[in-house]
Design a protein around this motif. Structure first.
Motif, PDB file in Angstrom:
ATOM      1  N   TYR D  86       0.813  -1.210   0.000  1.00 27.48           N
ATOM      2  CA  TYR D  86       0.000   0.000   0.000  1.00 27.48           C
ATOM      3  C   TYR D  86       0.851   1.267   0.000  1.00 27.48           C
ATOM      4  CZ  TYR D  86      -3.607   3.340   1.283  1.00 27.48           C
ATOM      5  OH  TYR D  86      -4.457   4.416   1.304  1.00 27.48           O
ATOM      6  N   TYR D  87       1.826   1.355   0.903  1.00 34.42           N
ATOM      7  CA  TYR D  87       2.638   2.565   0.998  1.00 34.42           C
ATOM      8  C   TYR D  87       3.281   2.918  -0.339  1.00 34.42           C
ATOM      9  CZ  TYR D  87       5.914   6.091   2.464  1.00 34.42           C
ATOM     10  OH  TYR D  87       6.582   7.276   2.577  1.00 34.42           O
ATOM     11  N   CYS D  88       3.974   1.956  -0.923  1.00 32.85           N
ATOM     12  CA  CYS D  88       4.762   2.249  -2.122  1.00 32.85           C
ATOM     13  C   CYS D  88       3.856   2.507  -3.330  1.00 32.85           C
ATOM     14  CB  CYS D  88       5.729   1.109  -2.414  1.00 32.85           C
ATOM     15  SG  CYS D  88       6.916   0.840  -1.057  1.00 32.85           S
ATOM     16  N   LEU D  89       2.716   1.850  -3.393  1.00 32.97           N
ATOM     17  CA  LEU D  89       1.797   2.099  -4.501  1.00 32.97           C
ATOM     18  C   LEU D  89       1.268   3.522  -4.442  1.00 32.97           C
ATOM     19  CD1 LEU D  89      -0.063  -1.321  -4.551  1.00 32.97           C
ATOM     20  CD2 LEU D  89       1.218  -0.351  -6.456  1.00 32.97           C
ATOM     21  N   VAL D  90       0.950   3.993  -3.251  1.00 34.60           N
ATOM     22  CA  VAL D  90       0.423   5.351  -3.114  1.00 34.60           C
ATOM     23  C   VAL D  90       1.523   6.383  -3.389  1.00 34.60           C
ATOM     24  CG1 VAL D  90      -0.520   7.027  -1.471  1.00 34.60           C
ATOM     25  CG2 VAL D  90      -1.451   4.692  -1.557  1.00 34.60           C
ATOM     26  N   ALA D  91       2.677   6.207  -2.754  1.00 32.75           N
ATOM     27  CA  ALA D  91       3.726   7.215  -2.881  1.00 32.75           C
ATOM     28  C   ALA D  91       4.327   7.234  -4.292  1.00 32.75           C
ATOM     29  CB  ALA D  91       4.816   6.961  -1.840  1.00 32.75           C
ATOM     30  N   HIS D  92       4.614   6.081  -4.843  1.00 36.35           N
ATOM     31  CA  HIS D  92       5.261   6.061  -6.157  1.00 36.35           C
ATOM     32  C   HIS D  92       4.249   6.140  -7.298  1.00 36.35           C
ATOM     33  CE1 HIS D  92       9.296   5.691  -4.596  1.00 36.35           C
ATOM     34  NE2 HIS D  92       8.744   4.991  -3.612  1.00 36.35           N
ATOM     35  N   SER D  98       3.089  12.481 -11.456  1.00 32.08           N
ATOM     36  CA  SER D  98       3.804  13.754 -11.530  1.00 32.08           C
ATOM     37  C   SER D  98       4.776  13.790 -12.709  1.00 32.08           C
ATOM     38  CB  SER D  98       4.607  13.990 -10.252  1.00 32.08           C
ATOM     39  OG  SER D  98       3.746  14.132  -9.156  1.00 32.08           O
ATOM     40  N   LEU D  99       5.560  12.749 -12.845  1.00 31.31           N
ATOM     41  CA  LEU D  99       6.614  12.762 -13.859  1.00 31.31           C
ATOM     42  C   LEU D  99       6.060  12.586 -15.268  1.00 31.31           C
ATOM     43  CD1 LEU D  99       9.287  10.628 -11.979  1.00 31.31           C
ATOM     44  CD2 LEU D  99       9.499  13.048 -12.595  1.00 31.31           C
ATOM     45  N   SER D 100       4.939  11.884 -15.397  1.00 35.10           N
ATOM     46  CA  SER D 100       4.381  11.630 -16.732  1.00 35.10           C
ATOM     47  C   SER D 100       3.333  12.658 -17.110  1.00 35.10           C
ATOM     48  CB  SER D 100       3.731  10.242 -16.767  1.00 35.10           C
ATOM     49  OG  SER D 100       2.570  10.224 -15.941  1.00 35.10           O
ATOM     50  N   GLY D 101       2.766  13.330 -16.106  1.00 38.78           N
ATOM     51  CA  GLY D 101       1.650  14.213 -16.401  1.00 38.78           C
ATOM     52  C   GLY D 101       0.426  13.438 -16.875  1.00 38.78           C
ATOM     53  N   ASP D 102       0.428  12.115 -16.610  1.00 38.88           N
ATOM     54  CA  ASP D 102      -0.645  11.252 -17.115  1.00 38.88           C
ATOM     55  C   ASP D 102      -1.224  10.464 -15.951  1.00 38.88           C
ATOM     56  OD1 ASP D 102      -2.221   9.307 -18.245  1.00 38.88           O
ATOM     57  OD2 ASP D 102      -0.743   8.644 -19.702  1.00 38.88           O
ATOM     58  N   PRO D 103      -2.338  10.952 -15.345  1.00 36.07           N
ATOM     59  CA  PRO D 103      -2.893  10.299 -14.157  1.00 36.07           C
ATOM     60  C   PRO D 103      -3.276   8.842 -14.404  1.00 36.07           C
ATOM     61  CG  PRO D 103      -4.023  12.389 -14.607  1.00 36.07           C
ATOM     62  CD  PRO D 103      -3.107  12.133 -15.766  1.00 36.07           C
ATOM     63  N   GLU D 104      -3.725   8.560 -15.622  1.00 33.96           N
ATOM     64  CA  GLU D 104      -4.127   7.176 -15.902  1.00 33.96           C
ATOM     65  C   GLU D 104      -2.932   6.227 -15.888  1.00 33.96           C
ATOM     66  OE1 GLU D 104      -6.855   6.858 -19.316  1.00 33.96           O
ATOM     67  OE2 GLU D 104      -6.970   9.037 -19.094  1.00 33.96           O
ATOM     68  N   ASN D 182       1.829   9.345   3.556  1.00 30.87           N
ATOM     69  CA  ASN D 182       1.326  10.693   3.839  1.00 30.87           C
ATOM     70  C   ASN D 182       0.092  10.939   2.974  1.00 30.87           C
ATOM     71  OD1 ASN D 182       4.333  10.423   3.780  1.00 30.87           O
ATOM     72  ND2 ASN D 182       4.148  12.290   5.023  1.00 30.87           N
ATOM     73  N   ARG D 183      -0.872  11.614   3.568  1.00 31.62           N
ATOM     74  CA  ARG D 183      -2.136  11.824   2.849  1.00 31.62           C
ATOM     75  C   ARG D 183      -1.960  12.675   1.595  1.00 31.62           C
ATOM     76  NH1 ARG D 183      -5.437  11.288   8.259  1.00 31.62           N
ATOM     77  NH2 ARG D 183      -5.761   9.073   7.906  1.00 31.62           N
ATOM     78  N   GLU D 184      -0.923  13.509   1.588  1.00 36.43           N
ATOM     79  CA  GLU D 184      -0.708  14.403   0.447  1.00 36.43           C
ATOM     80  C   GLU D 184      -0.585  13.643  -0.870  1.00 36.43           C
ATOM     81  OE1 GLU D 184       0.673  14.561   3.362  1.00 36.43           O
ATOM     82  OE2 GLU D 184       0.701  16.630   4.079  1.00 36.43           O
ATOM     83  N   TYR D 185      -0.035  12.442  -0.834  1.00 38.68           N
ATOM     84  CA  TYR D 185       0.175  11.695  -2.081  1.00 38.68           C
ATOM     85  C   TYR D 185      -1.124  11.428  -2.824  1.00 38.68           C
ATOM     86  CZ  TYR D 185       4.958  10.584  -0.541  1.00 38.68           C
ATOM     87  OH  TYR D 185       6.265  10.653  -0.149  1.00 38.68           O
ATOM     88  N   HIS D 186      -2.201  11.228  -2.046  1.00 38.71           N
ATOM     89  CA  HIS D 186      -3.460  10.836  -2.675  1.00 38.71           C
ATOM     90  C   HIS D 186      -3.964  11.871  -3.666  1.00 38.71           C
ATOM     91  CE1 HIS D 186      -4.172   7.196  -0.404  1.00 38.71           C
ATOM     92  NE2 HIS D 186      -3.714   7.814   0.664  1.00 38.71           N
ATOM     93  N   ARG D 187      -3.688  13.145  -3.377  1.00 46.82           N
ATOM     94  CA  ARG D 187      -4.254  14.202  -4.222  1.00 46.82           C
ATOM     95  C   ARG D 187      -3.297  14.675  -5.319  1.00 46.82           C
ATOM     96  NH1 ARG D 187      -6.352  15.084   0.798  1.00 46.82           N
ATOM     97  NH2 ARG D 187      -4.499  16.216   1.427  1.00 46.82           N
ATOM     98  N   THR D 188      -2.058  14.173  -5.275  1.00 49.21           N
ATOM     99  CA  THR D 188      -1.044  14.655  -6.223  1.00 49.21           C
ATOM    100  C   THR D 188      -1.432  14.368  -7.675  1.00 49.21           C
ATOM    101  OG1 THR D 188       0.625  14.170  -4.564  1.00 49.21           O
ATOM    102  CG2 THR D 188       1.399  14.502  -6.833  1.00 49.21           C
ATOM    103  N   LYS D 189      -1.511  15.437  -8.475  1.00 47.98           N
ATOM    104  CA  LYS D 189      -1.657  15.319  -9.929  1.00 47.98           C
ATOM    105  C   LYS D 189      -2.792  14.407 -10.355  1.00 47.98           C
ATOM    106  CE  LYS D 189       1.940  17.830 -11.009  1.00 47.98           C
ATOM    107  NZ  LYS D 189       1.829  19.058 -11.809  1.00 47.98           N
TER     108      LYS D 189
END
Lengths: 190, 190, 190, 190, 190, 190
Positions: D86-92, D98-104, D182-189
């Motif tokens: 769970y941790y690594c899937l959310v954070a990475h 972020s790096l791809s600009g492609d949420p999908e 961290n909860r911040e990751y969930h909303r990133t990009k």
């Protein structure tokens, strides 16, 4: 499309060319069952191997034991179910039907033994058979203790284990040769 | 903490109480190897079963075959690796070291045979051994054809398959009884 | 057929071309062990990566911890057994034999740790190592509680977990490069 | 029911008690990201271990390589998907977005990378990442050859393998400590 | 590389050619959601099949039940996680976020439900969903008893089971057609 | 020990209390088959759910399709074999025997379909059914292409996939309720 009519994909020798002792056994099978089980024909490619296989089989399945003959056949079918062995499921499924007089019991052993209504002792034996077949490296003192708690002696555990072990051998010989069961088994005690 | 000193968790009879034919074999083992292999002691709980086991074992591992004795031992160890069988890995790993004179080969067979440098024929035999052990129900014509392409005859495929099948039996007897190997094997040909 | 003599399938740089700090380490290895462990040679393809690997390794395996050095090596071997990693089983199996003075213990850790005679604490650590390696997503509060019950502190659980995690890294580097262990390990403390 | 607010089930030290070098890093994280990644907090239970973890992480994920930073993050997520971390899937996953600009693309990597539209090189890298994670013992020359065919150099294969290996380490540290992102990751990009 | 823009790899009929009843539904979806869910478009290849699918879906997910709508969506996502179904994870992950108002809960259900903070009843339902999905043949009286102990009635167990069963159907339709979710789901309630 | 005589472990309502439309169907079953299939009785716990189940079932198994009714039943049995579903194997195994007039074909589908003699098209359909059942996440373009190569149209692939998907639903309803098949199936067309 008619189903396969081979006995073994490695070929089967002409039975009239077999040694006399084997021909005598072939005749006894015909007299008693009406046919020679295909496992014998398949194994006759190497006659000395067949002799050892039959000797071991007869001792495990037919000699005196704390496990009834029906129970040993139930174990045979459950092991073959785990290994999805067509030959052994058909041949020994028929044996369960014959010995129990209960056609459904044979189907349950072949398809998913967990749905059958069994006493604690039989259920414990079949759970052990499944585990020793699929994850033998996890078998431990707790498994043996559980069998003792439902009444098995040390000799019974030996017999149960060797039945499981033997069908792990014969399932693989059947899969290795794509062994086909005699058609007679399909109609036995339906 | 000293390691286990039992032979079998189902108990072992006093060897002096065994029938004469078995006592003769026990003595031969001592003369030749310096000890009685624990698999014989464990199996002597049921002497008639031991006789059949030894007869089958000797035929499969020692009789003439298109597979060398070393190759049969390599197959034995690869099957035992798939089944994580401590007894057979230790005893037959020693046999691979002895017959090959190559201590690393024994380790590779026990730990991950895919890292060994093998010719195509031996690699195909070991891949087949792994598959017939772990997913016997998937064995099919393509597997047999591959063995023929690397030079195995129908009799060789039978012998290979029965070696695989036999160690699927003996691995389970060892796991079922928590059989411990004789300590002598550990030091053989290191 | 002689066994492989490569160190890594991705190639290994000439050690005389390495930076001075690494050459010093190479010399220390030769002085102390008689050879440079092949994992260092394989990793020297990318020297900065090697430095980080060695720093982490030394901290995990050699720094003070509630787990003894032998226990950490036992964990290393059990993880490598689950992952069937030839390099790590050979190199760290030798370490278990050296640190314990018990050649059988090394074999048991490599082949099937469940057959070893262990106290409750060590058995719980190895069961945890197996689970965290093979199904990390199932690790939960109950697993941590069990470790606390056999006496591990929070720091001990951290150290145990990082040892498991580290060998899940190094096993994969060894498999990815088909890394071969130095032959000296095979003969250590047999 | 509100979701968990712990960082690690092994506890996290008061950050004001950490050594100065770590406090500097904490401050840099806050300045750059707005928060300290929970993996650092969790690892700070053992500060020296954290230092080695960060050094290795930075080298693998941020140093020059034939693999782009996005590609390394894609590998990180695919490994974490195989291990259901769970941790690594959310954070990475957030890093891929972020790096791809492609949420999908981030979702596809986390949920089933096989549905993504990728060039042959990236698909081969991710297939390799999955295999080296789930069945490392089967990795062989054919796998390395396939990577070379899509253009990877020996150094690229090393970097790819170490990225896979590293996340097999960090996934297990996250599972071992029930690490929460961290909860911040969930909303990133999104 | 832009991500896939197909809806189904088996093709999708022009919606203007669909029967009137379906066109009415299409319009209702646009009015209510802003788009037609791709599962409907994919299924419209065979309109009568779509009608049955929608009828069953609506009954299972929207009719009165002892399970709340959120709980049914949580079950949908956990089943889809076990089956790694991209379409259903994206579409029903969005539903969990919408119904719960908790974006993290949706991610936890999709990535590893075991990390979520749940009451005993919900955790038991999700454990059951995972087991009935991955090893249905092991489901037995003990599983049903556990659900009753946390308060489920016989009707609730039926509803839970049919929700699990239904997503095992729809996951496979999505995988069979490589169904892509509407992009709108990705941004829902982040 | 007599085998189970329950229909569903969640209970079955008195059929005389069912709505008229269902009573009409019950009567039709008795007229045509001699009995009401237990799956209907089990599902009648929730009558509206039963209606949707029957509507979907009839469309998938009985409507016009590029797959013959026998082929759809063969698929049903192979899916149920992968899921070891006792009810469906017994009921649809009987259907294969009835529609094919070949009792052995029914057994082969239930026990290990790989031993059957099939044309390339049927074998490809059953391999696809097995894969979509056991590892749906791996289904991809190559699988669909293989089906097209043996002659399936896009509509045929849809029908095949939905048959597979539907039995993944019904297998789980049978396992969830420990559904017992009517005894009549056992004797059909032996």
């Amino acid at each position: 499309m008619p189903q396969p009519d081979h006995i073994s994909k490695l070929g089967v020798p002409d039975p009239t060319t077999l040694d006399d002792d084997l021909q005598v056994i072939w005749q006894k099978c015909v007299d008693k069952l009406g046919f020679v089980p295909n496992v014998f024909s398949a194994y006759s490619l190497k006659p000395q191997r067949l002799r050892h296989f039959m000797a071991m089989y007869n001792e495990i399945m037919l000699a005196d034991s704390g496990l009834s003959k029906l129970e040993r056949e139930m174990v045979a079918v459950v092991v073959s179910s785990a290994n999805r062995c067509y030959y052994c499921l058909v041949a020994h499924g028929a044996a369960v039907r014959s010995l129990s007089g209960d056609p459904e019991l044979g189907e349950m052993m072949a398809l998913n033994y967990r749905v059958a209504k069994l006493d604690r002792r039989q259920r414990a034996m079949l759970d052990y058979a499944w585990k020793l077949t699929t994850t033998p490296w996890l078998t431990d003192d707790a498994d043996r203790m559980l069998l003792r708690e439902v009444g098995l002696t040390e000799h019974d555990i030996f017999d149960l284990s060797e039945t499981v072990a033997f069908f792990n051998l014969s399932n693989r010989m059947a899969s290795a040769t794509d062994m086909m069961p005699n058609r007679e088994y399909h109609r036995t005690k339906r």
